[in-house]
Design a protein around this motif. Structure first.
Motif, PDB file in Angstrom:
ATOM      1  N   TYR A  59       0.838  -1.207   0.000  1.00 27.23           N
ATOM      2  CA  TYR A  59       0.000   0.000   0.000  1.00 27.23           C
ATOM      3  C   TYR A  59       0.873   1.258   0.000  1.00 27.23           C
ATOM      4  CZ  TYR A  59      -3.169   3.587   1.857  1.00 27.23           C
ATOM      5  OH  TYR A  59      -3.880   4.751   2.059  1.00 27.23           O
ATOM      6  N   ASP A  60       1.860   1.293   0.863  1.00 30.48           N
ATOM      7  CA  ASP A  60       2.728   2.473   0.960  1.00 30.48           C
ATOM      8  C   ASP A  60       3.509   2.699  -0.332  1.00 30.48           C
ATOM      9  OD1 ASP A  60       1.863   2.853   3.547  1.00 30.48           O
ATOM     10  OD2 ASP A  60       3.614   1.910   4.461  1.00 30.48           O
ATOM     11  N   GLY A  87       2.598   2.014  -3.286  1.00 28.11           N
ATOM     12  CA  GLY A  87       1.728   2.468  -4.367  1.00 28.11           C
ATOM     13  C   GLY A  87       1.378   3.932  -4.286  1.00 28.11           C
ATOM     14  N   GLN A  88       1.654   4.558  -3.152  1.00 25.19           N
ATOM     15  CA  GLN A  88       1.315   5.968  -2.972  1.00 25.19           C
ATOM     16  C   GLN A  88       2.171   6.851  -3.893  1.00 25.19           C
ATOM     17  OE1 GLN A  88      -1.197   7.065  -1.100  1.00 25.19           O
ATOM     18  NE2 GLN A  88      -1.670   4.933  -0.568  1.00 25.19           N
ATOM     19  N   ALA A 109      -1.854   1.869  -5.334  1.00 27.11           N
ATOM     20  CA  ALA A 109      -1.804   1.304  -3.989  1.00 27.11           C
ATOM     21  C   ALA A 109      -2.783   0.148  -3.852  1.00 27.11           C
ATOM     22  CB  ALA A 109      -2.105   2.382  -2.953  1.00 27.11           C
ATOM     23  N   ALA A 127      -7.189   0.857   1.475  1.00 25.34           N
ATOM     24  CA  ALA A 127      -6.880   1.046   0.060  1.00 25.34           C
ATOM     25  C   ALA A 127      -8.155   1.164  -0.762  1.00 25.34           C
ATOM     26  CB  ALA A 127      -6.026  -0.117  -0.444  1.00 25.34           C
TER      27      ALA A 127
END
Length: 204
Positions: free
Chosen positions: A77-78, A80-81, A87, A136
């Protein structure tokens, strides 16, 4: 393997590692505590210093798995930021990657019949993983008009179920075959879902 008896330096973790190996080989109900002890190189009586039964041992393996899983999902997730779409897609890929890399943990978590509510610690770890995917999904759904926006929990549950289905059918050597790699199946499935929500452009 040399027996180390009660003086094993890290008996609890050794038993968990033994259980994970046996789960991969025989499934979550295919081994006994005595087998786990033998694999760990300790006496059967030593097992009961940490676990009352096989289900307690599997539950702890599942808890550790969910902790690892949550960390991997958060990392995806991080990474993909700042793109909500990137993310979200990364968390889907992380699900498949985890199942491939940690089959023993995956089986303990999702196929053992152990409830995530068996212990507060297990429930906490499982919910932490779920919350990453839900966050997300929530981020991405902000791009949908409020009147058409599904609850983030439903959105993430759909993707979780799709990811789980791809893993179970095509990524765990169950005998089912597909002309497409599991990664492609999951990516295209998520793409179709997101198109239906209007979050990615339709194919020309």
């Amino acid at each position: 393997m040399k027996k180390r008896g009660y003086h094993h330096g890290n008996l609890k973790q050794a038993l968990i590692e033994a259980a994970l190996s046996l789960i991969e080989q025989k499934g979550p109900t295919g081994f006994t505590l005595s087998e786990a002890a033998k694999t760990a190189g300790v006496t059967p009586a030593a097992v009961y210093r940490h676990f009352e039964g096989r289900e307690d041992l599997i539950a702890e393996a599942a808890r550790q798995g969910f902790e690892m899983f949550a960390d991997l999902m958060q990392f995806a997730y991080d990474n993909g930021q700042p793109s909500a779409l990137a993310a979200f897609e990364a968390t889907g890929r992380a699900y498949l990657a985890f199942a491939r890399k940690h089959p023993g943990h995956y089986i303990a978590m999702f196929e053992s019949g152990i409830s995530i509510n068996r212990t507060p610690e297990l429930a906490l770890a499982a919910n932490r993983a779920k919350n990453v995917l839900e966050k997300a999904a929530g981020d991405l759904s902000q791009h949908i008009p409020p009147e058409k926006r599904p609850p983030a929990s439903m959105f993430s549950a759909h993707i979780w179920a799709m990811s789980h289905g791809v893993v179970e059918l095509y990524a765990r050597n169950t005998g089912a075959s597909s002309p497409f790699p599991p990664e492609d199946l999951l990516e295209s499935g998520i793409g179709i879902y997101l198109r239906g929500l209007g979050l990615v452009a339709q194919d020309d």
